[in-house]
Motif scaffolding. Structure first.
Motif, PDB file in Angstrom:
ATOM      1  N   PRO A 168      35.388  42.712  30.231  1.00  0.00           N
ATOM      2  CA  PRO A 168      36.716  42.273  30.771  1.00  0.00           C
ATOM      3  C   PRO A 168      36.455  40.931  31.131  1.00  0.00           C
ATOM      4  CG  PRO A 168      35.216  43.566  32.091  1.00  0.00           C
ATOM      5  CD  PRO A 168      34.521  43.688  30.852  1.00  0.00           C
ATOM      6  N   HIS A 169      37.799  40.067  31.209  1.00  0.00           N
ATOM      7  CA  HIS A 169      37.784  38.770  31.825  1.00  0.00           C
ATOM      8  C   HIS A 169      38.164  38.958  33.159  1.00  0.00           C
ATOM      9  CE1 HIS A 169      37.738  37.272  27.419  1.00  0.00           C
ATOM     10  NE2 HIS A 169      38.357  38.440  27.419  1.00  0.00           N
ATOM     11  N   VAL A 170      37.795  37.723  34.137  1.00  0.00           N
ATOM     12  CA  VAL A 170      38.237  37.624  35.363  1.00  0.00           C
ATOM     13  C   VAL A 170      39.499  36.703  35.572  1.00  0.00           C
ATOM     14  CG1 VAL A 170      37.123  36.786  37.570  1.00  0.00           C
ATOM     15  CG2 VAL A 170      35.788  37.958  35.831  1.00  0.00           C
ATOM     16  N   ALA A 171      40.198  37.332  36.434  1.00  0.00           N
ATOM     17  CA  ALA A 171      41.421  36.523  36.720  1.00  0.00           C
ATOM     18  C   ALA A 171      41.644  36.603  38.356  1.00  0.00           C
ATOM     19  CB  ALA A 171      42.734  37.164  36.228  1.00  0.00           C
ATOM     20  N   VAL A 172      41.122  35.568  39.168  1.00  0.00           N
ATOM     21  CA  VAL A 172      41.272  35.257  40.294  1.00  0.00           C
ATOM     22  C   VAL A 172      42.852  35.090  41.046  1.00  0.00           C
ATOM     23  CG1 VAL A 172      40.555  34.266  42.543  1.00  0.00           C
ATOM     24  CG2 VAL A 172      39.108  34.284  40.592  1.00  0.00           C
ATOM     25  N   LYS A 173      43.342  35.984  41.751  1.00  0.00           N
ATOM     26  CA  LYS A 173      44.638  36.067  42.021  1.00  0.00           C
ATOM     27  C   LYS A 173      45.072  36.082  43.709  1.00  0.00           C
ATOM     28  CE  LYS A 173      46.393  36.417  37.549  1.00  0.00           C
ATOM     29  NZ  LYS A 173      46.922  35.535  36.938  1.00  0.00           N
ATOM     30  N   LYS A 174      46.273  35.930  43.802  1.00  0.00           N
ATOM     31  CA  LYS A 174      46.817  35.964  45.074  1.00  0.00           C
ATOM     32  C   LYS A 174      47.064  37.681  45.070  1.00  0.00           C
ATOM     33  CE  LYS A 174      48.239  31.301  45.735  1.00  0.00           C
ATOM     34  NZ  LYS A 174      49.633  30.560  45.972  1.00  0.00           N
ATOM     35  N   VAL A 175      46.466  38.496  45.919  1.00  0.00           N
ATOM     36  CA  VAL A 175      46.900  39.717  45.805  1.00  0.00           C
ATOM     37  C   VAL A 175      47.585  40.372  47.270  1.00  0.00           C
ATOM     38  CG1 VAL A 175      46.078  42.247  45.437  1.00  0.00           C
ATOM     39  CG2 VAL A 175      44.941  40.294  44.298  1.00  0.00           C
TER      40      VAL A 175
END
Length: 584
Positions: free
Chosen positions: A422-429
């Protein structure tokens, strides 16, 4: 439903018991909804998911330091251009593609999980109108192109055939374990076995590349083919797009496609995770969930037994694409025919990059193995390297336009999918604070884990050479609302020049129906308009704003290459269809 005590014990095993910290404060209905959501999360899978997300995010950002030394361009024998090759060979590929369509062996699979939030709308991307004179949506354009290829194959071989359209949507609920294998839209689909649709529109030139289509306010008489060709369609949607998409198709009578041949199915959802490895609560009564990326296709195919459905229909070859490519050629006979004749397990159409900094992933080799390397992982120095002919050394831009055999997809779903990283996506959650108050973070606070559809390329057998080029376009409709105001209309404008050139080659004029003015294309880098996009500046360009990257990348009539990876089994003997007994 499991009791709260049982769920609390399961969450403790996963080190995620904090998800129940507000449970006692909830009213009966939201409390039951939270418990139902948590019951679907398998404890060990949840624990591993949270640990992997935190560990992946903790790694140093950027590409490996030795990536540049491991990169190699694709071998020349695997990449080429049909427009610059032998026309007779191209006709052979096209004939084979139509032949496979006429044999009911080709399906189209749409990755339609994306919302239109970056376009400034709340509904699915496929429902977006890009400013064409006809006001057609992406879904309608694509449906008409499928109907057109059905007609062409049916007329060519005088037979009845089906190209399923399968839509992958995000899941209806939070799932770390596989959902029940059912069709997503049972109210809209009469059966999964498929019956031939009857109505077909007579072929006619159209400025937007499809068939003249009746609007919601008018009708058009339909001519019936003696033996219509009906491709089957698969559509993968999401939690956010499933309901609106199903309703939209029903309201528009499935764009005159047989509902039995339009199959919608869900992809999985995964919990968003904090930087310290804890699943995030979006509300007191809801875990924050996110789709598992377009690479979630492979687990969704297994979850919903889509490959079994394809086998029952006799489908052997699948064309996979993303919903926001407005110029995509669905079930493209040249692409299909080339890959079939080469005995390919999988293939990828690629775009020649316009300039080094263009933000598009590159198909190349890493340690001798073909894969897609994201543009952010390639250093500026490597991106600007030139081949002996003067063009970019790493110029094969990926546009998520793929060919797969059903057998290869079966191998991926049963053996290879767990190996995909899997690839990491850093987001505003969106989340709640320690008191349960809702918070909309101003900075990224969570991790979403995604897989990409092209992650399977390194697993394909790469022994068979192949190359294909095609005069085709790619126009992505996915701008950020503040940077790219007006670009969706520009993408729509890319359709008309493409069809104008095609009609002019046939000696037919372009008739623009009454409607909004044809949108102007934004000016690309160096003051050039992105159409026709045939020339390449030999010198590197300075970095451009993101909207100009998008414009130059996708709003052009492109020469596409195709790389294919061949399996070991080759192609089984194919029964031939008798030549048509009527004109055409």
């Amino acid at each position: 439903m499991a009791s709260e005590a049982d769920l609390r014990a399961r969450l403790q095993r996963a080190s995620q018991e904090h998800l129940l910290r507000f449970c006692a404060e909830l009213a009966p209905e939201p409390r039951a909804a939270l418990l139902a959501q948590l019951e679907a999360l398998e404890p060990e899978a949840l624990r591993q998911h949270c640990q992997r997300a935190a560990a992946a995010c903790a790694r140093p950002p950027g590409p490996p330091s030795d990536l540049a030394a491991r990169l190699q361009p694709l071998p020349p024998e695997r990449v080429g251009s049909a427009t610059e090759g032998d026309p007779q060979t191209r006709r052979l590929w096209e004939e084979e593609g139509f032949h496979q369509i006429a044999l009911n062996r080709v399906a189209v699979l749409l990755l339609a999980g994306g919302q239109g939030t970056r376009l400034g709308v709340t509904y699915p991307k496929g429902m977006y109108q890009v400013g064409l004179p006809s006001q057609k949506t992406l879904y309608q354009l694509q449906a008409e192109r499928i109907r057109r290829v059905e007609q062409l194959a049916g007329e060519r071989y005088g037979t009845r055939c089906t190209v399923p359209w399968c839509a992958r949507l995000h899941s209806l609920g939070p799932r770390v374990i596989p959902p029940t294998p059912t069709c997503v839209a049972p109210a809209l689909l009469r059966t999964r076995t498929g019956t031939p649709a009857q109505p077909q529109t007579e072929p006619s030139p159209h400025p937007e590349g499809g068939l003249p289509f009746p609007s919601a306010r008018g009708t058009r008489p339909f001519a019936r083919l003696a033996q219509p060709c009906l491709p089957c369609r698969y559509i993968m949607t999401s939690e956010f797009t499933l309901g609106p998409t199903a309703k939209f198709f029903k309201e528009h009578d499935f764009f005159h496609l047989d509902p039995n041949n339009v199959i919608m199915f869900e992809q999985r959802m995964l919990p968003a995770v904090s930087f310290d490895g804890r699943a995030i609560l979006e509300r007191k009564d809801k875990v924050a969930m996110a789709p598992d990326g377009n690479g979630g296709l492979y687990s969704a195919l297994e979850d919903h037994q889509i490959l079994e459905d394809m086998e029952r229909r006799g489908v052997e070859f699948v064309h996979v694409y993303c919903v926001d490519n407005i110029l995509v050629r669905l079930a493209d006979p040249v692409f299909i025919g080339f890959c079939v004749l080469r005995g390919a397990d999988c293939g990828a159409k690629v775009v020649e990059k316009a300039y080094p900094e263009e933000p598009v992933g590159v198909v190349c080799q890493v340690d001798g193995v073909p894969q897609v390397v994201e543009y952010s992982e390639i250093s500026p120095e490597v991106a600007q390297l030139r081949a002996p002919g003067g063009g970019l050394l790493y110029n094969a831009g990926n546009i998520c336009n793929h060919f797969f055999t059903r057998d290869f997809l079966r191998t991926v779903t049963r053996e290879l999918e767990p190996l995909l990283q899997p690839h990491v996506a850093v987001k505003k959650v969106p989340c709640v604070d320690e008191h349960g108050h809702p918070v909309k973070p101003l900075q990224p606070n969570g991790i979403k884990m995604e897989k990409f559809v092209f992650d399977v390329l390194p697993f394909a057998n790469c022994q068979g050479p192949g190359h294909l080029g095609q005069h085709v376009g790619s126009a992505a409709v996915s701008p950020a609302p503040q940077e790219l105001r007006g670009l969706p209309s520009a993408a729509g404008g890319g359709v008309l020049p493409t069809q104008e050139r095609r009609l002019s080659r046939q000696g037919q004029p372009l008739h623009i129906p009454a409607g909004p003015a044809r949108p102007a294309l934004p000016v690309g880098p160096a003051g050039r308009r992105p159409l026709p996009g045939r020339t390449r500046d030999p010198a590197p360009r300075a970095a451009q704003p993101a909207w100009q990257h998008r414009a130059s990348s996708h709003l052009r009539d492109l020469t596409l290459g195709v790389i294919c990876w061949r399996g070991t089994g080759g192609i089984a003997a194919r029964p031939r269809i008798p030549a048509p007994t009527h004109p055409g």
